[in-house]
Structure formats: structure tokens, C-alpha cells
Motif scaffolding. Structure first.
Motif, PDB file in Angstrom:
ATOM      1  N   GLU A  68       7.938  32.896 -19.507  1.00  0.00           N
ATOM      2  CA  GLU A  68       7.247  33.902 -18.824  1.00  0.00           C
ATOM      3  C   GLU A  68       8.496  34.850 -18.132  1.00  0.00           C
ATOM      4  O   GLU A  68       8.401  36.087 -18.247  1.00  0.00           O
ATOM      5  CB  GLU A  68       6.446  33.575 -17.509  1.00  0.00           C
ATOM      6  CG  GLU A  68       5.520  34.361 -16.901  1.00  0.00           C
ATOM      7  CD  GLU A  68       4.619  34.093 -16.128  1.00  0.00           C
ATOM      8  OE1 GLU A  68       3.659  34.531 -15.619  1.00  0.00           O
ATOM      9  OE2 GLU A  68       5.074  32.907 -15.276  1.00  0.00           O
ATOM     10  N   ARG A  69       9.381  34.383 -17.604  1.00  0.00           N
ATOM     11  CA  ARG A  69      10.571  34.895 -17.088  1.00  0.00           C
ATOM     12  C   ARG A  69      11.446  35.677 -18.047  1.00  0.00           C
ATOM     13  O   ARG A  69      11.793  36.947 -17.589  1.00  0.00           O
ATOM     14  CB  ARG A  69      11.643  33.969 -16.460  1.00  0.00           C
ATOM     15  CG  ARG A  69      12.874  34.602 -15.679  1.00  0.00           C
ATOM     16  CD  ARG A  69      13.679  33.377 -15.028  1.00  0.00           C
ATOM     17  NE  ARG A  69      12.989  32.605 -14.108  1.00  0.00           N
ATOM     18  CZ  ARG A  69      12.926  31.074 -14.281  1.00  0.00           C
ATOM     19  NH1 ARG A  69      13.229  30.583 -15.448  1.00  0.00           N
ATOM     20  NH2 ARG A  69      12.236  30.522 -13.471  1.00  0.00           N
ATOM     21  N   GLY A  76       9.204  38.890 -19.229  1.00  0.00           N
ATOM     22  CA  GLY A  76       9.322  39.794 -17.920  1.00  0.00           C
ATOM     23  C   GLY A  76       7.892  40.436 -17.672  1.00  0.00           C
ATOM     24  O   GLY A  76       6.872  39.697 -18.326  1.00  0.00           O
ATOM     25  N   ARG A  77       7.707  41.402 -16.980  1.00  0.00           N
ATOM     26  CA  ARG A  77       6.381  41.970 -16.347  1.00  0.00           C
ATOM     27  C   ARG A  77       5.601  42.600 -17.541  1.00  0.00           C
ATOM     28  O   ARG A  77       4.289  42.524 -17.783  1.00  0.00           O
ATOM     29  CB  ARG A  77       6.712  43.002 -15.197  1.00  0.00           C
ATOM     30  CG  ARG A  77       6.466  42.606 -13.837  1.00  0.00           C
ATOM     31  CD  ARG A  77       6.922  43.563 -12.858  1.00  0.00           C
ATOM     32  NE  ARG A  77       6.273  44.954 -13.233  1.00  0.00           N
ATOM     33  CZ  ARG A  77       6.776  46.117 -13.842  1.00  0.00           C
ATOM     34  NH1 ARG A  77       8.115  46.057 -14.189  1.00  0.00           N
ATOM     35  NH2 ARG A  77       6.174  47.045 -14.315  1.00  0.00           N
ATOM     36  N   THR A  78       6.321  42.941 -18.687  1.00  0.00           N
ATOM     37  CA  THR A  78       5.648  44.063 -19.643  1.00  0.00           C
ATOM     38  C   THR A  78       5.498  42.901 -20.839  1.00  0.00           C
ATOM     39  O   THR A  78       5.165  43.305 -21.848  1.00  0.00           O
ATOM     40  CB  THR A  78       6.544  45.163 -20.074  1.00  0.00           C
ATOM     41  OG1 THR A  78       7.778  44.711 -20.635  1.00  0.00           O
ATOM     42  CG2 THR A  78       6.626  46.069 -18.897  1.00  0.00           C
ATOM     43  N   GLY A  79       5.961  41.666 -20.748  1.00  0.00           N
ATOM     44  CA  GLY A  79       5.407  40.820 -21.966  1.00  0.00           C
ATOM     45  C   GLY A  79       6.025  41.140 -23.150  1.00  0.00           C
ATOM     46  O   GLY A  79       5.737  41.195 -24.158  1.00  0.00           O
ATOM     47  N   HIS A 125       3.879  44.669 -23.889  1.00  0.00           N
ATOM     48  CA  HIS A 125       2.573  43.747 -23.350  1.00  0.00           C
ATOM     49  C   HIS A 125       2.095  42.878 -24.544  1.00  0.00           C
ATOM     50  O   HIS A 125       0.799  42.449 -24.453  1.00  0.00           O
ATOM     51  CB  HIS A 125       1.273  44.524 -22.869  1.00  0.00           C
ATOM     52  CG  HIS A 125       1.908  45.435 -21.575  1.00  0.00           C
ATOM     53  ND1 HIS A 125       2.113  45.246 -20.432  1.00  0.00           N
ATOM     54  CD2 HIS A 125       2.096  46.952 -21.678  1.00  0.00           C
ATOM     55  CE1 HIS A 125       2.608  46.262 -19.663  1.00  0.00           C
ATOM     56  NE2 HIS A 125       2.550  47.233 -20.388  1.00  0.00           N
ATOM     57  N   TRP A 157       3.208  39.962 -25.524  1.00  0.00           N
ATOM     58  CA  TRP A 157       3.500  38.607 -25.273  1.00  0.00           C
ATOM     59  C   TRP A 157       3.380  37.711 -26.712  1.00  0.00           C
ATOM     60  O   TRP A 157       2.710  36.382 -26.349  1.00  0.00           O
ATOM     61  CB  TRP A 157       2.184  38.061 -24.158  1.00  0.00           C
ATOM     62  CG  TRP A 157       2.406  38.504 -22.836  1.00  0.00           C
ATOM     63  CD1 TRP A 157       1.721  39.750 -22.492  1.00  0.00           C
ATOM     64  CD2 TRP A 157       3.296  37.996 -21.748  1.00  0.00           C
ATOM     65  NE1 TRP A 157       2.320  39.882 -21.133  1.00  0.00           N
ATOM     66  CE2 TRP A 157       3.126  38.879 -20.791  1.00  0.00           C
ATOM     67  CE3 TRP A 157       4.071  36.904 -21.853  1.00  0.00           C
ATOM     68  CZ2 TRP A 157       3.809  38.445 -19.597  1.00  0.00           C
ATOM     69  CZ3 TRP A 157       4.680  36.646 -20.582  1.00  0.00           C
ATOM     70  CH2 TRP A 157       4.495  37.384 -19.446  1.00  0.00           C
ATOM     71  N   ARG A 205      -0.818  37.623 -22.579  1.00  0.00           N
ATOM     72  CA  ARG A 205      -0.281  36.787 -21.972  1.00  0.00           C
ATOM     73  C   ARG A 205      -1.005  35.377 -21.803  1.00  0.00           C
ATOM     74  O   ARG A 205      -0.544  34.279 -21.833  1.00  0.00           O
ATOM     75  CB  ARG A 205       0.042  37.265 -20.321  1.00  0.00           C
ATOM     76  CG  ARG A 205       0.632  36.323 -19.501  1.00  0.00           C
ATOM     77  CD  ARG A 205       0.684  36.702 -18.208  1.00  0.00           C
ATOM     78  NE  ARG A 205       1.197  35.693 -17.225  1.00  0.00           N
ATOM     79  CZ  ARG A 205       0.472  34.898 -16.386  1.00  0.00           C
ATOM     80  NH1 ARG A 205      -0.845  34.639 -16.859  1.00  0.00           N
ATOM     81  NH2 ARG A 205       1.036  33.787 -15.751  1.00  0.00           N
TER      82      ARG A 205
END
Length: 199
Positions: free
Chosen positions: A18-19, A22-25, A29, A31, A58
Motif C-alpha cells: 500500500e505504501r 501510494g494514494r493513487t494506487g 487508481h 491497484w 484497492r
């Protein structure tokens, strides 16, 4: 670059994955769920309201990881995650069996594994990390009982392509690793294959 290790994405490594994404996968997005989800489910996850964008993708990757399915391998440097390759049995990737451009010639061929994605943060690219991840994926698939490792690279012979377009790797990278590349019989897209075990 000194790579300390390349490790399976086991449940205890979810926070590292997950790190890394990041926020945008990672890619918009995604993932790393594009090949793992039906088209309508993936599209719904990336086209929803901004606050929820990518949440379904995610959650799919999180579920697989925490269930112990090992969706890929993480590279580490100085104890921190720095790269990713998605490698698993081909049957884990629902999109491959449904895609006109990548559908297997023999969907019942036993022991086929697939490499579908690499993710490297921008400052890690073009330094050989992708090749190291590919080597680790080959060994991981072999150790997991795979007979053949298959991939779907991009041919960049005409020049460089943007990083977002070569997330599946390049033909050159796979050829350097010993893969044979041929054209898909329907779409003409490159398919790279490497025998992991003698018949």
C-alpha cells in the motif's frame, strides 16, 4: 542501487504494498487489479467520485493479499519497498481469458503462469530494477510449480514509450531474460513465453 531482497507479497507485507502504490494506487487508481477484475467492475472503480476512486480495486488487491493468494513480489532497498511485479498462475487473471487481444491459444494448457504488471516509482526506473524483478518472477513461478511463464510486453523497437504504456514490460527486456516472443494469432500483440520445466 542495492536491492536487499525481493519477497512475495504475503499478508504481513500489505502495508508495504500500500505504501509503494501510494494514494493513487500506482497507475491511475489501478491497484494492479486491471487483469484481475471483470471490465465493468474495474471501470466502475476508476470512474466513480474522486473520493472513492480506485477503492474497489484497492480492496480487491487487499483481499487477495490478506487471503494469502500472493499477487506478486515486492522489491526492497534499505528495508523500504521500491518495486513491484505481478506474477501468478494465469487462471488468476480473469481479463486474459476474456480479452480478444490476449486470449490464450490453449486456455487449458496446464501450469501456465503470467507476469502482467511492473510498478516502479519514477526515480527507480531505467536502473535495472525491472530486470531484477523479472528474474525473481521467473524463479518464483518455477518454484510454484509453473511449467511456462507468459507475459504481454510492449514492443518499443521504434523508440521510447511513456512509462504508463510499458507497465507490462518491454519485448527487449523479456528477450534479454530468455523469453521467446511471438505475435498473438488474432491481435498481433507480442506474447513472451519462457519454458520453466522440461516436458
Amino acid at each position: 542501487m542495492t536491492i536487499v531482497s525481493i519477497e512475495p507479497a504475503t499478508p504481513d507485507r500489505w502495508d508495504d504494498l500500500e505504501r509503494l502504490f501510494g494514494r493513487t494506487g500506482a497507475y491511475g487508481h489501478c491497484w494492479c487489479a486491471y487483469y484481475r477484475r471483470r471490465a465493468k467492475d474495474f471501470t466502475a472503480s476508476v470512474s466513480c467520485a474522486p473520493a472513492e476512486r480506485g477503492a474497489g480495486n484497492r480492496e480487491e488487491l487487499r483481499r487477495l493479499t490478506l487471503d494469502g493468494r500472493i499477487p506478486g513480489l515486492l522489491a526492497y532497498e534499505d528495508g523500504l519497498p521500491c518495486g513491484w511485479v505481478s506474477v501468478a498462475p494465469r487462471d488468476d487473471f480473469i481479463r486474459l481469458s476474456r480479452s480478444r487481444s490476449l486470449r490464450p491459444a490453449d486456455p487449458d494448457e496446464p501450469g501456465v503462469w503470467s507476469v502482467v504488471c511492473f510498478w516502479l516509482p519514477p526515480r527507480r526506473r531505467r536502473k535495472g530494477l525491472g530486470a531484477q524483478l523479472l528474474d525473481a518472477a521467473v524463479e518464483y513461478a518455477r518454484d510454484g510449480g509453473g511449467r511456462v511463464l507468459e507475459a504481454y510486453p510492449v514492443d518499443t523497437a521504434g523508440g521510447r514509450a511513456p512509462s504508463a504504456e510499458v507497465y507490462t514490460g518491454t519485448v527487449r527486456m523479456f528477450q534479454k531474460a530468455g523469453f521467446a516472443c511471438s505475435a498473438h494469432p488474432v491481435s498481433g500483440r507480442p506474447i513472451a513465453r519462457l519454458a520453466l520445466k522440461a516436458d
